[in-house]
Write a protein that holds these residues in place. Structure first.
Motif, mmCIF file in Angstrom:
data_model
loop_
_atom_site.group_PDB
_atom_site.id
_atom_site.type_symbol
_atom_site.label_atom_id
_atom_site.label_comp_id
_atom_site.label_asym_id
_atom_site.label_seq_id
_atom_site.Cartn_x
_atom_site.Cartn_y
_atom_site.Cartn_z
ATOM 1 N N ALA A 150 33.305 48.450 68.755
ATOM 2 C CA ALA A 150 33.923 47.418 67.923
ATOM 3 C C ALA A 150 32.878 46.358 67.604
ATOM 4 O O ALA A 150 31.975 46.100 68.400
ATOM 5 C CB ALA A 150 35.112 46.781 68.612
ATOM 6 N N MET A 151 33.007 45.780 66.440
ATOM 7 C CA MET A 151 32.213 44.620 66.054
ATOM 8 C C MET A 151 33.183 43.450 65.924
ATOM 9 O O MET A 151 34.234 43.596 65.313
ATOM 10 C CB MET A 151 31.492 44.877 64.728
ATOM 11 N N PHE A 152 32.847 42.328 66.533
ATOM 12 C CA PHE A 152 33.708 41.149 66.525
ATOM 13 C C PHE A 152 33.072 40.106 65.610
ATOM 14 O O PHE A 152 31.906 39.768 65.782
ATOM 15 C CB PHE A 152 33.809 40.536 67.915
ATOM 16 N N GLY A 153 33.834 39.607 64.659
ATOM 17 C CA GLY A 153 33.350 38.554 63.787
ATOM 18 C C GLY A 153 34.090 37.254 64.047
ATOM 19 O O GLY A 153 34.961 37.167 64.908
ATOM 20 N N ALA A 154 33.769 36.268 63.269
ATOM 21 C CA ALA A 154 34.407 34.958 63.404
ATOM 22 C C ALA A 154 35.867 35.009 62.955
ATOM 23 O O ALA A 154 36.239 35.804 62.089
ATOM 24 C CB ALA A 154 33.645 33.929 62.565
ATOM 25 N N PHE A 155 36.700 34.179 63.581
ATOM 26 C CA PHE A 155 38.098 33.982 63.171
ATOM 27 C C PHE A 155 38.945 35.245 63.257
ATOM 28 O O PHE A 155 39.865 35.428 62.487
ATOM 29 C CB PHE A 155 38.175 33.393 61.759
ATOM 30 N N GLY A 156 38.627 36.154 64.167
ATOM 31 C CA GLY A 156 39.450 37.342 64.361
ATOM 32 C C GLY A 156 39.056 38.545 63.529
ATOM 33 O O GLY A 156 39.778 39.539 63.510
ATOM 34 N N GLN A 157 37.955 38.498 62.842
ATOM 35 C CA GLN A 157 37.481 39.665 62.083
ATOM 36 C C GLN A 157 37.079 40.756 63.077
ATOM 37 O O GLN A 157 36.405 40.481 64.057
ATOM 38 C CB GLN A 157 36.266 39.304 61.224
ATOM 39 N N ARG A 158 37.492 41.995 62.848
ATOM 40 C CA ARG A 158 37.170 43.094 63.747
ATOM 41 C C ARG A 158 36.918 44.358 62.946
ATOM 42 O O ARG A 158 37.561 44.607 61.926
ATOM 43 C CB ARG A 158 38.322 43.398 64.712
ATOM 44 N N VAL A 159 36.010 45.180 63.444
ATOM 45 C CA VAL A 159 35.813 46.542 62.950
ATOM 46 C C VAL A 159 35.818 47.434 64.187
ATOM 47 O O VAL A 159 35.036 47.212 65.110
ATOM 48 C CB VAL A 159 34.482 46.709 62.182
ATOM 49 N N CYS A 160 36.711 48.416 64.223
ATOM 50 C CA CYS A 160 36.814 49.348 65.348
ATOM 51 C C CYS A 160 36.407 50.737 64.858
ATOM 52 O O CYS A 160 36.804 51.159 63.771
ATOM 53 C CB CYS A 160 38.236 49.403 65.871
ATOM 54 N N ILE A 161 35.644 51.456 65.686
ATOM 55 C CA ILE A 161 35.104 52.759 65.284
ATOM 56 C C ILE A 161 35.328 53.770 66.396
ATOM 57 O O ILE A 161 35.022 53.500 67.557
ATOM 58 C CB ILE A 161 33.586 52.649 64.999
ATOM 59 N N ASP A 162 35.882 54.923 66.036
ATOM 60 C CA ASP A 162 36.018 56.062 66.941
ATOM 61 C C ASP A 162 35.232 57.215 66.319
ATOM 62 O O ASP A 162 35.744 57.921 65.447
ATOM 63 C CB ASP A 162 37.485 56.434 67.122
ATOM 64 N N PRO A 163 33.971 57.414 66.725
ATOM 65 C CA PRO A 163 33.125 58.428 66.088
ATOM 66 C C PRO A 163 33.683 59.849 66.177
ATOM 67 O O PRO A 163 33.572 60.613 65.223
ATOM 68 C CB PRO A 163 31.795 58.332 66.837
ATOM 69 N N ALA A 164 34.299 60.214 67.296
ATOM 70 C CA ALA A 164 34.796 61.581 67.462
ATOM 71 C C ALA A 164 35.847 61.926 66.413
ATOM 72 O O ALA A 164 35.914 63.062 65.938
ATOM 73 C CB ALA A 164 35.363 61.769 68.865
ATOM 74 N N SER A 165 36.661 60.972 66.049
ATOM 75 C CA SER A 165 37.730 61.188 65.069
ATOM 76 C C SER A 165 37.361 60.732 63.670
ATOM 77 O O SER A 165 38.155 60.893 62.754
ATOM 78 C CB SER A 165 38.996 60.444 65.502
ATOM 79 N N LYS A 166 36.199 60.117 63.540
ATOM 80 C CA LYS A 166 35.770 59.560 62.261
ATOM 81 C C LYS A 166 36.773 58.534 61.749
ATOM 82 O O LYS A 166 37.059 58.447 60.564
ATOM 83 C CB LYS A 166 35.523 60.663 61.231
ATOM 84 N N LEU A 167 37.324 57.743 62.680
ATOM 85 C CA LEU A 167 38.262 56.679 62.335
ATOM 86 C C LEU A 167 37.554 55.336 62.352
ATOM 87 O O LEU A 167 36.758 55.058 63.259
ATOM 88 C CB LEU A 167 39.412 56.622 63.335
ATOM 89 N N VAL A 168 37.857 54.524 61.361
ATOM 90 C CA VAL A 168 37.362 53.147 61.301
ATOM 91 C C VAL A 168 38.541 52.279 60.881
ATOM 92 O O VAL A 168 39.263 52.618 59.941
ATOM 93 C CB VAL A 168 36.213 52.995 60.276
ATOM 94 N N MET A 169 38.739 51.189 61.587
ATOM 95 C CA MET A 169 39.786 50.246 61.214
ATOM 96 C C MET A 169 39.155 48.866 61.084
ATOM 97 O O MET A 169 38.405 48.429 61.961
ATOM 98 C CB MET A 169 40.882 50.211 62.278
ATOM 99 N N VAL A 170 39.458 48.190 59.987
ATOM 100 C CA VAL A 170 38.918 46.855 59.718
ATOM 101 C C VAL A 170 40.087 45.876 59.702
ATOM 102 O O VAL A 170 41.083 46.110 59.033
ATOM 103 C CB VAL A 170 38.182 46.826 58.360
ATOM 104 N N GLN A 171 39.929 44.785 60.447
ATOM 105 C CA GLN A 171 40.924 43.716 60.438
ATOM 106 C C GLN A 171 40.275 42.463 59.884
ATOM 107 O O GLN A 171 39.270 41.989 60.411
ATOM 108 C CB GLN A 171 41.434 43.423 61.846
ATOM 109 N N THR A 172 40.841 41.954 58.811
ATOM 110 C CA THR A 172 40.420 40.649 58.308
ATOM 111 C C THR A 172 41.473 39.650 58.779
ATOM 112 O O THR A 172 42.660 39.963 58.814
ATOM 113 C CB THR A 172 40.303 40.643 56.778
ATOM 114 N N ALA A 173 41.038 38.487 59.184
ATOM 115 C CA ALA A 173 41.968 37.534 59.769
ATOM 116 C C ALA A 173 41.450 36.115 59.608
ATOM 117 O O ALA A 173 40.281 35.904 59.297
ATOM 118 C CB ALA A 173 42.159 37.854 61.253
ATOM 119 N N LEU A 174 42.332 35.177 59.848
ATOM 120 C CA LEU A 174 41.959 33.769 59.872
ATOM 121 C C LEU A 174 42.007 33.203 61.281
ATOM 122 O O LEU A 174 41.425 32.176 61.552
ATOM 123 C CB LEU A 174 42.887 32.954 58.966
ATOM 124 N N ASP A 175 42.727 33.877 62.167
ATOM 125 C CA ASP A 175 42.856 33.436 63.552
ATOM 126 C C ASP A 175 42.669 34.639 64.466
ATOM 127 O O ASP A 175 43.192 35.722 64.182
ATOM 128 C CB ASP A 175 44.235 32.845 63.818
#
Length: 71
Positions: free
Chosen positions: A27-52
């Motif tokens: 996972a990559m953690f950004g400011a204000f709750g921004q997140r990128v989660c990666i599961d290489p085995a499944s080729k899944l990526v989830m991006v969360q944009t947030a303010l908090d």
């Protein structure tokens, strides 16, 4: 480079957080709750944009990997 080394739940290495749930996931953690989660085995990526920052992303991420992930 292992879970539970950088803090109670997550490991840290190469500018990525290593997730602690028994699979090779990152996972990559950004400011204000921004997140990128990666599961290489499944080729899944989830991006969360947030303010908090919230912890809602972790149950959601685990559910997505559980439903759509392989391995």
């Amino acid at each position: 480079m292992a879970p539970n080394k950088a803090d109670r739940d997550f490991g840290y290495g190469y500018l990525l957080w290593l997730l602690p749930w028994g699979r090779r996931q990152f996972a990559m953690f950004g400011a204000f709750g921004q997140r990128v989660c990666i599961d290489p085995a499944s080729k899944l990526v989830m991006v969360q944009t947030a303010l908090d920052p919230t912890s809602e992303i972790w149950p959601l991420w685990r559910a997505v990997v559980g439903q759509l992930g392989q391995g």
